[in-house]
Design a protein around this motif. Structure first.
Motif, PDB file in Angstrom:
ATOM      1  N   LEU A   1     -11.091 -25.114   1.304  1.00  0.00           N
ATOM      2  CA  LEU A   1     -11.147 -24.870  -0.136  1.00  0.00           C
ATOM      3  C   LEU A   1     -11.408 -23.400  -0.480  1.00  0.00           C
ATOM      4  CD1 LEU A   1     -13.077 -28.031  -1.429  1.00  0.00           C
ATOM      5  CD2 LEU A   1     -10.654 -27.753  -0.910  1.00  0.00           C
ATOM      6  N   THR A   2     -11.031 -22.507   0.416  1.00  0.00           N
ATOM      7  CA  THR A   2     -11.111 -21.079   0.125  1.00  0.00           C
ATOM      8  C   THR A   2      -9.728 -20.461   0.303  1.00  0.00           C
ATOM      9  OG1 THR A   2     -11.674 -20.529   2.430  1.00  0.00           O
ATOM     10  CG2 THR A   2     -13.503 -20.931   0.910  1.00  0.00           C
ATOM     11  N   PRO A   3      -9.437 -19.367  -0.431  1.00  0.00           N
ATOM     12  CA  PRO A   3      -8.115 -18.739  -0.326  1.00  0.00           C
ATOM     13  C   PRO A   3      -7.915 -18.092   1.049  1.00  0.00           C
ATOM     14  CG  PRO A   3      -9.298 -18.040  -2.311  1.00  0.00           C
ATOM     15  CD  PRO A   3     -10.280 -18.728  -1.439  1.00  0.00           C
ATOM     16  N   VAL A   4      -6.707 -18.255   1.580  1.00  0.00           N
ATOM     17  CA  VAL A   4      -6.355 -17.648   2.864  1.00  0.00           C
ATOM     18  C   VAL A   4      -5.024 -16.905   2.706  1.00  0.00           C
ATOM     19  CG1 VAL A   4      -7.585 -19.393   4.203  1.00  0.00           C
ATOM     20  CG2 VAL A   4      -5.170 -19.746   3.651  1.00  0.00           C
ATOM     21  N   ALA A   5      -4.707 -16.084   3.694  1.00  0.00           N
ATOM     22  CA  ALA A   5      -3.502 -15.264   3.645  1.00  0.00           C
ATOM     23  C   ALA A   5      -2.238 -16.118   3.588  1.00  0.00           C
ATOM     24  CB  ALA A   5      -3.461 -14.348   4.865  1.00  0.00           C
ATOM     25  N   ASP A   6      -1.254 -15.642   2.838  1.00  0.00           N
ATOM     26  CA  ASP A   6       0.064 -16.264   2.828  1.00  0.00           C
ATOM     27  C   ASP A   6       1.090 -15.138   2.984  1.00  0.00           C
ATOM     28  OD1 ASP A   6       2.046 -18.106   2.777  1.00  0.00           O
ATOM     29  OD2 ASP A   6       1.700 -18.827   0.761  1.00  0.00           O
ATOM     30  N   ILE A   7       1.729 -14.690   1.902  1.00  0.00           N
ATOM     31  CA  ILE A   7       2.609 -13.522   2.035  1.00  0.00           C
ATOM     32  C   ILE A   7       1.781 -12.257   2.264  1.00  0.00           C
ATOM     33  CG2 ILE A   7       4.274 -12.075   0.815  1.00  0.00           C
ATOM     34  CD1 ILE A   7       5.454 -14.554  -0.424  1.00  0.00           C
ATOM     35  N   ALA A   8       0.605 -12.202   1.679  1.00  0.00           N
ATOM     36  CA  ALA A   8      -0.317 -11.096   1.985  1.00  0.00           C
ATOM     37  C   ALA A   8      -0.954 -11.382   3.336  1.00  0.00           C
ATOM     38  CB  ALA A   8      -1.382 -10.976   0.920  1.00  0.00           C
ATOM     39  N   GLU A   9      -0.948 -10.383   4.237  1.00  0.00           N
ATOM     40  CA  GLU A   9      -1.595 -10.585   5.528  1.00  0.00           C
ATOM     41  C   GLU A   9      -3.065 -10.197   5.485  1.00  0.00           C
ATOM     42  OE1 GLU A   9       0.424  -8.357   8.494  1.00  0.00           O
ATOM     43  OE2 GLU A   9      -0.045  -6.394   7.641  1.00  0.00           O
ATOM     44  N   SER A  10      -3.434  -9.343   4.501  1.00  0.00           N
ATOM     45  CA  SER A  10      -4.838  -8.951   4.348  1.00  0.00           C
ATOM     46  C   SER A  10      -5.031  -8.347   2.967  1.00  0.00           C
ATOM     47  CB  SER A  10      -5.243  -7.939   5.427  1.00  0.00           C
ATOM     48  OG  SER A  10      -4.497  -6.741   5.299  1.00  0.00           O
TER      49      SER A  10
ATOM     50  N   THR B   1     -11.097  -3.791  -8.211  1.00  0.00           N
ATOM     51  CA  THR B   1      -9.797  -3.416  -7.649  1.00  0.00           C
ATOM     52  C   THR B   1      -9.531  -4.193  -6.367  1.00  0.00           C
ATOM     53  OG1 THR B   1      -9.998  -1.189  -8.561  1.00  0.00           O
ATOM     54  CG2 THR B   1      -8.368  -1.517  -6.832  1.00  0.00           C
ATOM     55  N   TYR B   2      -8.366  -4.837  -6.341  1.00  0.00           N
ATOM     56  CA  TYR B   2      -7.921  -5.588  -5.168  1.00  0.00           C
ATOM     57  C   TYR B   2      -6.659  -4.922  -4.629  1.00  0.00           C
ATOM     58  CZ  TYR B   2     -11.060  -9.443  -6.462  1.00  0.00           C
ATOM     59  OH  TYR B   2     -12.158 -10.210  -6.751  1.00  0.00           O
ATOM     60  N   THR B   3      -6.628  -4.670  -3.333  1.00  0.00           N
ATOM     61  CA  THR B   3      -5.449  -4.094  -2.706  1.00  0.00           C
ATOM     62  C   THR B   3      -4.914  -5.084  -1.677  1.00  0.00           C
ATOM     63  OG1 THR B   3      -6.363  -1.868  -2.979  1.00  0.00           O
ATOM     64  CG2 THR B   3      -4.517  -2.122  -1.454  1.00  0.00           C
ATOM     65  N   PHE B   4      -3.664  -5.495  -1.873  1.00  0.00           N
ATOM     66  CA  PHE B   4      -3.043  -6.497  -1.014  1.00  0.00           C
ATOM     67  C   PHE B   4      -2.013  -5.832  -0.107  1.00  0.00           C
ATOM     68  CE2 PHE B   4      -4.446  -8.690  -4.840  1.00  0.00           C
ATOM     69  CZ  PHE B   4      -5.116  -9.779  -4.319  1.00  0.00           C
ATOM     70  N   TYR B   5      -2.033  -6.216   1.160  1.00  0.00           N
ATOM     71  CA  TYR B   5      -1.090  -5.697   2.139  1.00  0.00           C
ATOM     72  C   TYR B   5      -0.169  -6.839   2.568  1.00  0.00           C
ATOM     73  CZ  TYR B   5      -4.562  -1.993   2.147  1.00  0.00           C
ATOM     74  OH  TYR B   5      -5.419  -1.001   1.751  1.00  0.00           O
ATOM     75  N   LEU B   6       1.107  -6.714   2.252  1.00  0.00           N
ATOM     76  CA  LEU B   6       2.066  -7.783   2.497  1.00  0.00           C
ATOM     77  C   LEU B   6       2.520  -7.808   3.953  1.00  0.00           C
ATOM     78  CD1 LEU B   6       2.103  -7.446  -0.622  1.00  0.00           C
ATOM     79  CD2 LEU B   6       4.553  -7.980  -0.535  1.00  0.00           C
TER      80      LEU B   6
ATOM     81  N   THR C   1       9.182  -7.468  -1.393  1.00  0.00           N
ATOM     82  CA  THR C   1       8.366  -6.261  -1.476  1.00  0.00           C
ATOM     83  C   THR C   1       7.291  -6.423  -2.549  1.00  0.00           C
ATOM     84  OG1 THR C   1       9.709  -5.158  -3.162  1.00  0.00           O
ATOM     85  CG2 THR C   1      10.397  -4.892  -0.857  1.00  0.00           C
ATOM     86  N   ALA C   2       6.383  -5.460  -2.585  1.00  0.00           N
ATOM     87  CA  ALA C   2       5.340  -5.478  -3.613  1.00  0.00           C
ATOM     88  C   ALA C   2       5.939  -5.426  -5.006  1.00  0.00           C
ATOM     89  CB  ALA C   2       4.386  -4.306  -3.392  1.00  0.00           C
TER      90      ALA C   2
ATOM     91  N   ASP D   1       6.210  -0.385  -0.465  1.00  0.00           N
ATOM     92  CA  ASP D   1       6.909  -1.665  -0.354  1.00  0.00           C
ATOM     93  C   ASP D   1       6.005  -2.812   0.065  1.00  0.00           C
ATOM     94  OD1 ASP D   1       9.269  -0.603  -1.178  1.00  0.00           O
ATOM     95  OD2 ASP D   1      10.232  -0.571   0.799  1.00  0.00           O
ATOM     96  N   LEU D   2       4.952  -2.506   0.809  1.00  0.00           N
ATOM     97  CA  LEU D   2       4.103  -3.565   1.344  1.00  0.00           C
ATOM     98  C   LEU D   2       2.672  -3.509   0.822  1.00  0.00           C
ATOM     99  CD1 LEU D   2       5.291  -3.614   5.080  1.00  0.00           C
ATOM    100  CD2 LEU D   2       6.025  -5.095   3.205  1.00  0.00           C
ATOM    101  N   THR D   3       2.437  -2.721  -0.231  1.00  0.00           N
ATOM    102  CA  THR D   3       1.074  -2.591  -0.752  1.00  0.00           C
ATOM    103  C   THR D   3       1.062  -2.747  -2.270  1.00  0.00           C
ATOM    104  OG1 THR D   3       0.613  -1.006   1.024  1.00  0.00           O
ATOM    105  CG2 THR D   3      -1.017  -1.188  -0.742  1.00  0.00           C
ATOM    106  N   LEU D   4       0.228  -3.653  -2.755  1.00  0.00           N
ATOM    107  CA  LEU D   4       0.101  -3.930  -4.182  1.00  0.00           C
ATOM    108  C   LEU D   4      -1.355  -3.748  -4.583  1.00  0.00           C
ATOM    109  CD1 LEU D   4       1.883  -5.106  -6.601  1.00  0.00           C
ATOM    110  CD2 LEU D   4       0.749  -7.283  -6.100  1.00  0.00           C
ATOM    111  N   ARG D   5      -1.593  -2.925  -5.609  1.00  0.00           N
ATOM    112  CA  ARG D   5      -2.957  -2.711  -6.096  1.00  0.00           C
ATOM    113  C   ARG D   5      -3.114  -3.376  -7.456  1.00  0.00           C
ATOM    114  NH1 ARG D   5      -3.556   2.789  -5.664  1.00  0.00           N
ATOM    115  NH2 ARG D   5      -4.260   2.450  -3.521  1.00  0.00           N
ATOM    116  N   VAL D   6      -4.208  -4.101  -7.607  1.00  0.00           N
ATOM    117  CA  VAL D   6      -4.450  -4.867  -8.832  1.00  0.00           C
ATOM    118  C   VAL D   6      -5.828  -4.515  -9.365  1.00  0.00           C
ATOM    119  CG1 VAL D   6      -4.609  -7.173  -9.845  1.00  0.00           C
ATOM    120  CG2 VAL D   6      -3.011  -6.748  -7.969  1.00  0.00           C
TER     121      VAL D   6
END
Length: 530
Positions: free
Chosen positions: A76-85, A94-99, A112-113, A162-167
């Motif tokens: 019941l906790t979020p785990v990686a899917d398209i984001a690897e970390s 601030t959340y930074t996702f690495y695809l 891509t991001a 291409d592989l990094t998304l900042r939120v």
């Protein structure tokens, strides 16, 4: 799931995709054949657009065809899917996702991001008219402004490469990762969407299955995606039969491999000496079924009237008579198994004497002064769930109040409730993600998209806001517990029952399971020779 608000089906104990009528012609040569094919029962999807879907049946297909940055794990906790970390800044803003590299859409194009930024901005666009975007993405800077037409992009989402998304968030949100595990945050292919309003009938996703065939009123076929970025599904195909009979009848005749058990078959299915004993699976459901008082309309603008209606119903007796122990009485809002569930919560007990006193103390003074009360529910032809009929009868017998019922077509109930609601409505909610916020804030916070009862309580709002911003889990859960108790005391709704999923699975089907939200996980299923 809207977290899904959805209609109550008259005598059903399970509200998963498995529950409806079904059917393709068994001799249809277009159907996949062989032992590596799973046959299920399905409902006609209202839409397969992740940004617009609200009903649990359509959501179930979307989970097979599309995917997002994260998914909900077994714990019941979020785990990686398209984001690897991912990384979270110390201030929680601030959340930074690495695809993962080389994740592909079903058409072979690499994700891509920028595809996530496009998907989220499309969901927030006024043209899309998403009913879920503010609930699931509204914590991100700029989403509200875009939804309101004040911006043309989401300022808080930046494509770093291409592989990094900042939120960036408006304020710290302890459950943000859980929110973006829901389908509203899934990635869609811009080229696919550009094909027009019917694009979702031929969707190009990133999930473990591709949609091969969608024949209205007949069947849906999903095939294994061989290029899936995670472990590919073990079965070659899944057939969903639509609109052709009762699930249990089809199961007995070998027409489907899995079937939900409806109330009228429950005794037969649960008989330990019966033919289905070895096939039965009982799965807890993070679901809550309730009567929502529309507090913006008389007479439920008065909390004493709401409390009186809640205390005038012997729900334990009704549930025992109608469901014979197969579901449990709900005193609160958060179901057992949900993080934050409070077994010590004090509900509004059945007390007819006190209920009548509350009406006398109310601003209406007497039942003779109450306006005509209409209850909105799903269904057709006047066919009502037996537990609903029993509650209405107790209001008649115990309070002397005649409640009129108005039905909305099941397919439209979820989508039209906000504009079609009357004085109260009967419905249910199954978790979109396992967190108290998905019930308490989504359904009862002032102005929330799914607060169709128009409930508003500044004290509750303040507790919910503090709980959301508190990163300490224990402290946050204590605040949610306080908010839940206030909601019950104020009769924000009439909590009725917590559900379970009862289903039959053929012995040659291995690995079939539902997740905590009632969605079937099909990637681990195998079908043995039979």
């Amino acid at each position: 799931m809207k977290k899904i608000l959805f209609a109550i089906f008259s005598v059903c104990l399970s509200f998963s995709l498995l529950l409806s009528g079904c059917g393709y012609a068994p001799g249809d040569t277009a159907m996949p054949t062989g032992d590596n094919v799973l046959t299920l029962i399905g409902e006609e999807p209202y839409t397969l657009d992740p940004a617009k879907v609200s009903d649990i049946s359509s959501v179930t297909y979307i989970y097979q065809i599309f995917s997002g940055l994260l998914k909900m794990g077994d714990d019941l906790t979020p785990v990686a899917d398209i984001a690897e970390s991912w990384e979270v800044s110390p201030d929680g803003l601030t959340y930074t996702f690495y695809l993962k590299p080389n994740v592909k859409f079903h058409n072979g194009r690499v994700v891509t991001a920028a595809d996530f930024k496009y998907s989220w901005e499309r969901a927030a666009s006024p043209e899309t008219a998403s009913g879920t975007v503010l609930t699931f993405l509204g914590d991100i800077q700029g989403v509200t402004e875009m939804v309101q037409g004040q911006a043309t992009s989401i300022s808080g989402v930046t494509v770093v490469d291409d592989l990094t998304l900042r939120v960036k968030l408006v304020s710290p949100c302890s459950f943000f990762l859980s929110k973006i595990s829901y389908v509203t945050a899934f990635v869609v292919d811009k080229n696919n969407v550009s094909q027009g309003s019917g694009w979702w009938k031929k969707p190009v996703g990133t999930g473990p299955f591709t949609l091969t065939e969608l024949t209205q009123g007949n069947y849906i076929v999903l095939n294994r995606n061989p290029d899936y970025y995670d472990t590919p599904a073990k079965i070659a195909s899944v057939i969903f039969r639509l609109q052709s009979g009762q699930p249990m009848d089809l199961y007995e005749l070998g027409g489907v491999d899995v079937a939900a058990v409806t109330a009228d078959y429950l005794a037969k299915a649960t008989d330990p000496d019966g033919v289905f004993a070895a096939d039965l699976q009982v799965v807890p459901q993070l679901g809550f079924y309730y009567f929502a008082y529309v507090t913006s309309k008389a007479p439920f603008d008065d909390p004493k009237i709401r409390q009186a209606f809640s205390m005038a119903v012997d729900k334990a007796r009704i549930i025992e008579l109608c469901y014979k122990g197969s579901v449990s009485v709900a005193e609160g809002i958060l179901p057992p198994g949900m993080p934050g569930y409070n077994p010590e919560l004090v509900g509004l007990e059945y007390n007819l004497e006190r209920a009548l006193e509350l009406i006398a103390e109310s601003s209406y003074g007497s039942v003779e002064n109450l306006p005509t009360i209409t209850l909105t529910t799903s269904g057709w032809a006047g066919l009502l769930a037996p537990e609903l009929e029993a509650v209405i009868d107790q209001w008649r017998q115990n309070l002397g109040v005649e409640v009129i019922v108005r039905q909305i077509d099941m397919e439209l109930f979820l989508y039209d409730l906000q504009t079609e609601k009357d004085n109260l409505y009967y419905s249910g909610w199954v978790a979109d993600y396992p967190h108290p916020q998905d019930f308490l804030a989504v359904l009862f916070e002032t102005g929330a998209s799914y607060n169709s009862g128009d409930y508003s309580n500044p004290e509750v709002d303040a507790l919910l806001a503090r709980a959301a911003a508190t990163l300490d889990t224990h402290e946050s859960m204590q605040l949610y517990a306080q908010a839940e108790q206030l909601l019950i005391n104020d009769a924000a709704c009439f909590s009725f029952w917590f559900g379970k999923n009862y289903m039959l699975v053929k012995p040659y089907v291995k690995g079939y399971k539902l997740n905590a939200m009632g969605i079937p996980i099909l990637t681990e299923v195998t079908v043995e020779d039979h």
